[in-house]
Design a protein around this motif. Structure first.
Motif, PDB file in Angstrom:
ATOM      1  N   MET A   1       0.836  -1.201   0.000  1.00 58.41           N
ATOM      2  CA  MET A   1       0.000   0.000   0.000  1.00 58.41           C
ATOM      3  C   MET A   1       0.873   1.255   0.000  1.00 58.41           C
ATOM      4  N   LYS A   2       0.432   2.244  -0.755  1.00 63.90           N
ATOM      5  CA  LYS A   2       1.035   3.570  -0.742  1.00 63.90           C
ATOM      6  C   LYS A   2      -0.006   4.526  -0.164  1.00 63.90           C
ATOM      7  N   THR A   3       0.410   5.432   0.699  1.00 62.17           N
ATOM      8  CA  THR A   3      -0.533   6.372   1.306  1.00 62.17           C
ATOM      9  C   THR A   3       0.012   7.789   1.214  1.00 62.17           C
ATOM     10  N   ILE A   4      -0.917   8.723   1.023  1.00 64.72           N
ATOM     11  CA  ILE A   4      -0.563  10.139   0.942  1.00 64.72           C
ATOM     12  C   ILE A   4      -1.483  10.910   1.872  1.00 64.72           C
ATOM     13  N   MET A   5      -0.883  11.661   2.774  1.00 64.11           N
ATOM     14  CA  MET A   5      -1.627  12.578   3.640  1.00 64.11           C
ATOM     15  C   MET A   5      -1.409  13.987   3.105  1.00 64.11           C
ATOM     16  N   ILE A   6      -2.489  14.668   2.700  1.00 63.27           N
ATOM     17  CA  ILE A   6      -2.401  16.052   2.257  1.00 63.27           C
ATOM     18  C   ILE A   6      -3.073  16.907   3.321  1.00 63.27           C
ATOM     19  N   LEU A   7      -2.283  17.727   3.981  1.00 66.42           N
ATOM     20  CA  LEU A   7      -2.778  18.568   5.069  1.00 66.42           C
ATOM     21  C   LEU A   7      -2.674  20.029   4.643  1.00 66.42           C
ATOM     22  N   MET A   8      -3.835  20.701   4.552  1.00 65.10           N
ATOM     23  CA  MET A   8      -3.880  22.120   4.211  1.00 65.10           C
ATOM     24  C   MET A   8      -4.301  22.880   5.465  1.00 65.10           C
ATOM     25  N   ASP A   9      -3.521  23.855   5.870  1.00 65.05           N
ATOM     26  CA  ASP A   9      -3.765  24.550   7.136  1.00 65.05           C
ATOM     27  C   ASP A   9      -4.932  25.529   7.009  1.00 65.05           C
ATOM     28  N   SER A  10      -5.790  25.569   8.044  1.00 68.97           N
ATOM     29  CA  SER A  10      -6.884  26.557   8.138  1.00 68.97           C
ATOM     30  C   SER A  10      -7.862  26.455   6.972  1.00 68.97           C
ATOM     31  N   LEU A  11      -8.143  25.251   6.538  1.00 69.73           N
ATOM     32  CA  LEU A  11      -9.041  25.028   5.407  1.00 69.73           C
ATOM     33  C   LEU A  11     -10.487  25.018   5.894  1.00 69.73           C
ATOM     34  N   ASN A  12     -11.209  26.084   5.595  1.00 67.78           N
ATOM     35  CA  ASN A  12     -12.596  26.204   6.038  1.00 67.78           C
ATOM     36  C   ASN A  12     -13.509  25.259   5.267  1.00 67.78           C
TER      37      ASN A  12
ATOM     38  N   ILE B   1     -10.839  40.596   2.885  1.00 70.40           N
ATOM     39  CA  ILE B   1     -10.105  39.493   3.506  1.00 70.40           C
ATOM     40  C   ILE B   1     -10.646  38.152   3.016  1.00 70.40           C
ATOM     41  N   ARG B   2     -11.944  38.050   2.877  1.00 72.79           N
ATOM     42  CA  ARG B   2     -12.517  36.794   2.373  1.00 72.79           C
ATOM     43  C   ARG B   2     -12.086  36.534   0.935  1.00 72.79           C
ATOM     44  N   ASN B   3     -11.964  37.569   0.132  1.00 76.00           N
ATOM     45  CA  ASN B   3     -11.480  37.411  -1.242  1.00 76.00           C
ATOM     46  C   ASN B   3     -10.012  36.988  -1.249  1.00 76.00           C
ATOM     47  N   CYS B   4      -9.217  37.570  -0.342  1.00 79.36           N
ATOM     48  CA  CYS B   4      -7.792  37.197  -0.266  1.00 79.36           C
ATOM     49  C   CYS B   4      -7.641  35.749   0.191  1.00 79.36           C
ATOM     50  N   TYR B   5      -8.454  35.346   1.166  1.00 77.70           N
ATOM     51  CA  TYR B   5      -8.442  33.940   1.604  1.00 77.70           C
ATOM     52  C   TYR B   5      -8.833  33.036   0.437  1.00 77.70           C
ATOM     53  N   ALA B   6      -9.901  33.421  -0.270  1.00 82.01           N
ATOM     54  CA  ALA B   6     -10.364  32.612  -1.408  1.00 82.01           C
ATOM     55  C   ALA B   6      -9.286  32.505  -2.475  1.00 82.01           C
ATOM     56  N   GLY B   7      -8.600  33.618  -2.766  1.00 82.45           N
ATOM     57  CA  GLY B   7      -7.535  33.590  -3.756  1.00 82.45           C
ATOM     58  C   GLY B   7      -6.397  32.677  -3.343  1.00 82.45           C
ATOM     59  N   THR B   8      -6.008  32.762  -2.070  1.00 83.12           N
ATOM     60  CA  THR B   8      -4.928  31.910  -1.562  1.00 83.12           C
ATOM     61  C   THR B   8      -5.324  30.440  -1.631  1.00 83.12           C
ATOM     62  N   LEU B   9      -6.579  30.147  -1.297  1.00 78.99           N
ATOM     63  CA  LEU B   9      -7.077  28.769  -1.382  1.00 78.99           C
ATOM     64  C   LEU B   9      -7.116  28.288  -2.832  1.00 78.99           C
ATOM     65  N   THR B  10      -7.544  29.147  -3.743  1.00 75.71           N
ATOM     66  CA  THR B  10      -7.613  28.747  -5.153  1.00 75.71           C
ATOM     67  C   THR B  10      -6.223  28.486  -5.722  1.00 75.71           C
ATOM     68  N   MET B  11      -5.223  29.279  -5.303  1.00 73.22           N
ATOM     69  CA  MET B  11      -3.852  28.993  -5.728  1.00 73.22           C
ATOM     70  C   MET B  11      -3.416  27.610  -5.224  1.00 73.22           C
ATOM     71  N   ALA B  12      -3.671  27.320  -3.960  1.00 73.80           N
ATOM     72  CA  ALA B  12      -3.303  26.010  -3.422  1.00 73.80           C
ATOM     73  C   ALA B  12      -4.036  24.901  -4.171  1.00 73.80           C
ATOM     74  N   ASP B  13      -5.307  25.122  -4.470  1.00 75.67           N
ATOM     75  CA  ASP B  13      -6.100  24.135  -5.202  1.00 75.67           C
ATOM     76  C   ASP B  13      -5.540  23.881  -6.601  1.00 75.67           C
ATOM     77  N   ALA B  14      -5.086  24.952  -7.261  1.00 81.16           N
ATOM     78  CA  ALA B  14      -4.530  24.802  -8.610  1.00 81.16           C
ATOM     79  C   ALA B  14      -3.317  23.869  -8.599  1.00 81.16           C
ATOM     80  N   TRP B  15      -2.480  24.000  -7.564  1.00 83.46           N
ATOM     81  CA  TRP B  15      -1.280  23.168  -7.508  1.00 83.46           C
ATOM     82  C   TRP B  15      -1.578  21.768  -6.991  1.00 83.46           C
ATOM     83  N   LEU B  16      -2.610  21.638  -6.163  1.00 81.93           N
ATOM     84  CA  LEU B  16      -3.114  20.302  -5.851  1.00 81.93           C
ATOM     85  C   LEU B  16      -3.538  19.610  -7.138  1.00 81.93           C
ATOM     86  N   GLY B  17      -4.166  20.365  -8.054  1.00 81.00           N
ATOM     87  CA  GLY B  17      -4.573  19.792  -9.332  1.00 81.00           C
ATOM     88  C   GLY B  17      -3.407  19.258 -10.131  1.00 81.00           C
TER      89      GLY B  17
END
Length: 485
Positions: free
Chosen positions: A1-12, A236-252
């Motif tokens: 088995m191979k396992t991957i834990m992906i932990l994103m901090d403060s993910l609402n 601030i919510r837009n900045c959080y959303a932008g930061t999350l979307t950047m992280a999501d893009a690289w998760l992709g």
């Protein structure tokens, strides 16, 4: 088995489409949710950052014993146990700099190999004697953060630590996809504050901030209505959303590599977070000091495992952070000891059945919270009461020797015969606390606006809390300070 834990901090949780119709664009978390299993009743245990990670790595609820803490010599550590029992190779990739501070030490050293991507928050990285240029700002300010930003091209994804972490993860996959029996801990700091990303991501949310002051890192305190009105909260919510979307893009990009290498056939992937983060919700910024709202403690968990019958489905069973350690153990054929308090989630990958009847969550020395998945119950400490911090590694004494002036040494923990320091610390209540127990119905009041009074239900919750304190081997001071002795 191979396992991957992906932990994103403060993910609402409430910013993700798989938990509702969110306005935030996270197409890659969405496609992982479609491929895997979405857990609807997953809760944090110990908060905030390092306490949550100790829960994840040891499978024990540690906020009842200690605050932000190093791994202890008597902790049963996931990756060490995997290597000892199954010869599993483990690797950590992270940009979470708290692992490398004196009060967070020991977490990365159990891995066979590890990589640290530099520059998040106040990471003491680039050496500059001259003070950096700092704009007019509101909120938090750390000199080193401005130094680190000055060394980046802020409009280039690849200059940010989170994309770099995913790039290193892709490199790990390309080098090791043909091998078996490995565990990858891939952890990214984003979308943790400061909420900084290339402007193209914030522009996706039509941000209209007028830049009368620099604002991407709110203070840990109540929203100031005079200076931080609706426009500032939206920004601030837009900045959080932008930061999350950047992280999501690289998760992709990471997931695309799994596609190319055909890794989904024999690799389990778990994506989760440590806690949520308030972005003006309930009149608060951030975490730690306020009532422990469900938006902080009710967190996302998505699991994909090959041949799992529940792939593409949802699980309603009540689960918690300490369950992750025994889950990875079972996936690799290892057996946790009786000291591990969490319960493996593997059976839930095939059948949505009973798991926990209730779980505890909270911060060391503050309130203790309980949920059964529908109701939350918060019990606050008696004014002026004492809680005991237990540790075999007195790192706090390095900075403040006087904090250990009243420490005792003895065998105070049931799970080990190793003597530990026991340090008395004053309890604290959440901001604007009444001192009364708080009971909420998440089904009818998900925003936790109006506490309910129901003596029978409160009595049941109090009894369940005492039962769990016994189950989790809480020190005696926890019963006394909560009026439960």
């Amino acid at each position: 088995m191979k396992t991957i834990m992906i932990l994103m901090d403060s993910l609402n949780r409430h910013y993700l489409n798989c938990y509702g119709d969110s306005w935030v664009q996270t197409p890659n978390i969405d496609r992982l949710a479609e491929r895997g299993i979405v857990f609807d009743n997953h809760f944090a245990g110990s908060l905030p950052c390092m306490p949550a990670r100790r829960d994840i790595i040891t499978g024990r609820l540690n906020f009842l014993e200690t605050p932000w803490s190093p791994l202890q010599p008597f902790d049963e550590c996931l990756v060490r146990e995997l290597r000892k029992q199954r010869e599993t190779y483990s690797h950590m990739i992270t940009d979470h700099f708290h692992y490398f501070e004196w009060n967070g030490m020991g977490y990365h050293t159990g891995f066979n190999t590890w990589e640290f991507l530099r520059g998040q928050e106040g990471d003491h990285w680039h050496p500059r004697v001259k003070d950096p240029v700092v704009p007019v700002y509101r909120g938090k300010n750390r000199r080193q953060d401005w130094v680190n930003r000055a060394a980046m091209n802020l409009e280039r994804d690849e200059d940010y630590p989170t994309p770099q972490s995913f790039m290193r993860g892709i490199d790990f996959l390309k080098h090791n996809y043909a091998q078996d029996n490995w565990h990858l801990h891939l952890e990214v700091f984003d979308p943790h504050e400061p909420f900084v990303c290339p402007q193209k991501y914030v522009d996706m949310y039509k941000d209209t901030w007028n830049n009368k002051y620099h604002f991407d890192w709110p203070s840990y305190g109540p929203v100031d209505p005079e200076h931080e009105g609706e426009e500032a909260i939206a920004h601030i919510r837009n900045c959080y959303a932008g930061t999350l979307t950047m992280a999501d893009a690289w998760l992709g990009k990471f997931m695309d590599t799994m596609n190319e290498l055909d890794l989904w056939k024999d690799t389990t992937v778990i994506l989760t977070t440590d806690h949520g983060h308030l972005l003006g919700d309930n009149g608060y910024w951030a975490k730690n000091y306020m009532f422990d709202y469900a938006k902080l403690a009710h967190i996302p968990l998505i699991v994909y495992s090959p041949r799992a019958a529940n792939n593409g489905q949802r699980v309603n069973a009540l689960t918690t952070t300490i369950d992750l350690m025994p889950t990875f153990m079972e996936l690799h054929g290892a057996i946790p000891s009786h000291n591990v308090q969490g319960k493996s989630l593997v059976h839930l990958l095939h059948d949505d059945q009973f798991h926990h009847d209730a779980v505890l969550y909270g911060y060391f020395g503050k309130d203790i919270n309980l949920t059964d998945g529908r109701y939350t119950y918060c019990r606050q400490p008696i004014e002026g009461s004492i809680v005991h911090h237990h540790t075999a590694i007195p790192v706090g004494a390095m900075a403040d020797p006087e904090s250990y002036a009243n420490a005792e040494m003895g065998r105070f923990l049931k799970r080990t015969q190793m003597p530990v320091y026991r340090v008395p610390v004053k309890s604290r209540r959440h901001h604007n606390a009444s001192g009364l127990p708080l009971l909420y119905d998440l089904l009818t009041d998900p925003e936790q606006q109006t506490p309910i009074r129901n003596r029978e239900l409160e009595g049941n919750m109090e009894s369940k809390m005492k039962e769990l304190l016994v189950r989790y081997e809480a020190p005696d001071s926890q019963y006394i300070r909560m009026g439960l002795s």
